[in-house]
Design an enzyme around this catalytic site. Structure first.
Site, PDB file in Angstrom:
ATOM      1  N   SER A 147     -23.888 -12.359  -2.404  1.00 58.64           N
ATOM      2  CA  SER A 147     -23.038 -13.430  -1.893  1.00 58.64           C
ATOM      3  C   SER A 147     -21.669 -12.854  -1.486  1.00 58.64           C
ATOM      4  CB  SER A 147     -22.918 -14.527  -2.955  1.00 58.64           C
ATOM      5  OG  SER A 147     -22.453 -15.726  -2.385  1.00 58.64           O
ATOM      6  N   ARG A 215     -16.912 -27.972  -7.572  1.00 57.91           N
ATOM      7  CA  ARG A 215     -18.033 -27.250  -8.180  1.00 57.91           C
ATOM      8  C   ARG A 215     -19.357 -27.969  -7.914  1.00 57.91           C
ATOM      9  NH1 ARG A 215     -19.372 -22.156  -9.582  1.00 57.91           N
ATOM     10  NH2 ARG A 215     -20.499 -22.010 -11.535  1.00 57.91           N
ATOM     11  N   ASP A 309     -33.005 -18.959   0.715  1.00 61.61           N
ATOM     12  CA  ASP A 309     -31.545 -19.078   0.635  1.00 61.61           C
ATOM     13  C   ASP A 309     -31.063 -20.053   1.715  1.00 61.61           C
ATOM     14  OD1 ASP A 309     -28.753 -18.725   0.598  1.00 61.61           O
ATOM     15  OD2 ASP A 309     -28.914 -16.593   0.130  1.00 61.61           O
ATOM     16  N   HIS A 342     -30.029 -19.993  -2.907  1.00 61.87           N
ATOM     17  CA  HIS A 342     -29.021 -18.931  -2.868  1.00 61.87           C
ATOM     18  C   HIS A 342     -28.855 -18.213  -4.210  1.00 61.87           C
ATOM     19  CE1 HIS A 342     -25.539 -16.691  -1.644  1.00 61.87           C
ATOM     20  NE2 HIS A 342     -24.820 -17.216  -2.618  1.00 61.87           N
ATOM     21  N   ASP A 343     -28.875 -18.968  -5.292  1.00 65.14           N
ATOM     22  CA  ASP A 343     -28.639 -18.372  -6.609  1.00 65.14           C
ATOM     23  C   ASP A 343     -29.733 -17.420  -7.075  1.00 65.14           C
ATOM     24  OD1 ASP A 343     -26.118 -19.228  -7.103  1.00 65.14           O
ATOM     25  OD2 ASP A 343     -26.626 -20.640  -8.702  1.00 65.14           O
TER      26      ASP A 343
END
Lengths: 368, 368
Positions: A147, A215, A309, A342-343
């Site tokens: 990232s 967040r 992603d 993505h994570d």
């Protein structure tokens, strides 16, 4: 595996891409393993938006280890019995490196806050390079990051050709797309909309609700819609009423909890500055073309993306491969099959740790 | 085309899915075209989250026409020379139908605010059905709507079998997925985090920044990442500094503008209530199974999705088709090729207006 936390303080000015200067400045970092005699076994780990220098291992009382502990350690893919691994907290962040909440000059009670200069990925990398120079490291075995960490890895390759044996950017891009800039913008505005933010002059220790909302927005893109399905379904919190306005589905409770926790450990101004750095990221800035930028990468480039992603799409990393092929660079592209989102670069380490191990051992070099 | 705006007031209680009651209540609506003698030419249009009863035509001084003007009008796909078209503002919304900012009883200065009951899609549809009954309409030619409007169309089909000749849900789902619930949650929390929101007791006329942020979050999913690329690229606002912290890319300026405009024309509490209705939407609630729910649909169902919809994925509408096939219902599925994103149902009318026209003329019936 031994962990050491260190702070490097620099009195020489750090000249930033914006034209501004940080002076003095400092970097906090951790190291794992031992630097060998000729200082040739160092690997730099670069962290993501909310990451820190604590990439691996445990401190006493920790409830969880460093963020890439699955990858870094004795006999792990990034093997600390062989390599000297360094992870720094980027400048602009809030874990001990110079950032917006640092004193505006040594000994001052005044903090930079909004007077802090805009930081770019180029600046983060420049600061890390100065640290590595100060440690006498003439060449890195590798730089590895996901990232925002992948942006740093790529930038390192472009800005310091010949300095890194193997560059491994993961789940990243070469030029932040407007979609991600838009996500970042909505996070920044969520923070600014909080009346307790007070244009950056919030009381120390204030748990800004706007940062919690930011967040939550982030989470929407860290995992994929399919992972939301698998993780939460339409489960409702048992003690909440279905027809209460603020009754919650499990996914809402999860977001609420993680949102509320975030301001306890991350600073709002650092978040804004790092989001800005991500939005500004463009490997071509300062060059006449992207071709020119990529032709600067002289070291071996290994790209790893995840098929699912939805923040930095695999397509973006395939484009890097195309540029590298065009300019005759050494580049390999790997796409890990995963619909996690993505994570994946943090969560699905099992799916790519062997690949990282093989790359570091030089086993993939024959493919160039 | 003639437009009329009307308000229907009801004194009989509206029994809601939550067990609560609205009494009295009202619906504001527009009609286009003429109701024929035997009241057999009515088409109901159902609107999306931020939509209203103003679906077509112009009022004096308007800068733009109703939100589906491209589709509804004389000789258009929904032809007002043939059909009597009705579009109501859903209960819970803020354009004149009973909602959270309505007086808590007639003549009261006190507004419901957070005392307003949770509204569901089923409730919206029930209210619309009562309106149609009051107009003497025994059967609808069609119900057509996108997004939250598509949920209403589907709900209509399930709750009032035999009442509608052709049901046309567009860009929607049968059961809101956790990903969308999560997006809704972050929008709701953006509003609640605004200190001016005052737990729903905000001053009338306050332009809540939290609502602006919520709108920005929404935009992230109304158009696709590819559309962000095409529309904005990485263009920077000419008068902003690249290294100013709050300097803006064009996409940021766009979000800022649309965010800031939103509280001028939409109410924060209505937004929360409608988001809740969307999150709660599940066509199976009240039935023992989804099969049972879908087997209730006795009318012709035409599903239209967009390949690039990243909010309600085509997959979700294909699942409706599977359920309908399983229970032996009459259902056709159309997927419009488009990478624009969810807002295709508002923006890319040219791509599906012929299809709607053909469906309404009965030209697709042979395919059953």
């Amino acid at each position: 595996m031994n962990i050491e936390t260190k702070i490097a303080k620099f009195t020489k000015p750090l000249y930033l891409e914006s034209g501004r200067i940080l002076e003095p400045w400092q970097i906090i970092y951790e190291t794992y393993g031992e630097l060998n005699e000729d200082k040739s076994n160092a690997i730099l780990i670069t962290h993501a938006l909310s990451g820190s220098h604590h990439a691996a291992g445990w401190y006493e009382g920790d409830r969880k280890p460093g963020w890439w502990d699955g990858l870094i350690g004795d006999s792990k893919a990034i093997d600390t019995t062989k390599y000297f691994v360094i992870c720094t907290n980027v400048i602009g962040s809030c874990f001990g490196s110079t950032g917006p909440m640092s004193p505006i000059y040594p000994g001052s009670n005044e903090r930079y806050r909004l007077k802090f200069p805009v930081i770019t990925i180029k600046d983060m990398v420049k600061a890390q390079k100065i640290l590595l120079d100060s440690l006498g490291i003439k060449k890195l075995k590798a730089v590895v990051g996901g990232s925002m960490g992948g942006m740093q890895a790529l930038r390192f390759g472009v800005d310091f050709p010949g300095f890194i044996e193997r560059i491994i950017p993961i789940a990243t891009t070469y030029q932040t797309r407007p979609y991600v800039i838009a996500i970042n913008k909505s996070m920044i505005e969520a923070i600014r909309a909080d009346c307790e933010f007070k244009n950056g002059n919030y009381e120390i220790g204030t748990e800004l609700k706007g940062l919690a909302v930011a967040r939550m927005i982030g989470y929407l893109n860290y995992i994929s819609p399919k992972t939301f399905d698998k993780k939460f379904g339409r489960e409702y919190v048992k003690t909440d009423g279905m027809f209460e306005l603020f009754g919650r589905f499990q996914v809402e409770s999860y977001l609420e909890y993680n949102g509320a926790m975030f301001p306890k450990w991350f600073d709002a101004l650092s978040y804004i500055y790092l989001l800005k750095a991500i939005s500004l990221f463009d490997i071509g800035r300062g060059f006449n073309s992207l071709d020119e930028a990529f032709s600067n990468i002289k070291d071996k480039l290994f790209l790893i993306s995840f098929s699912g992603d939805t923040l930095f799409f695999p397509e973006e990393m395939r484009e890097i491969k195309k540029y590298m092929d065009k300019v005759g660079g050494r580049c390999q592209y790997y796409e890990i099959d995963s619909d996690y989102g993505h994570d994946s670069f943090l969560v699905e380490i099992d799916k790519f740790s062997d690949l990282i191990s093989d790359i570091l051992k030089g086993e993939m070099d024959a493919r160039f």
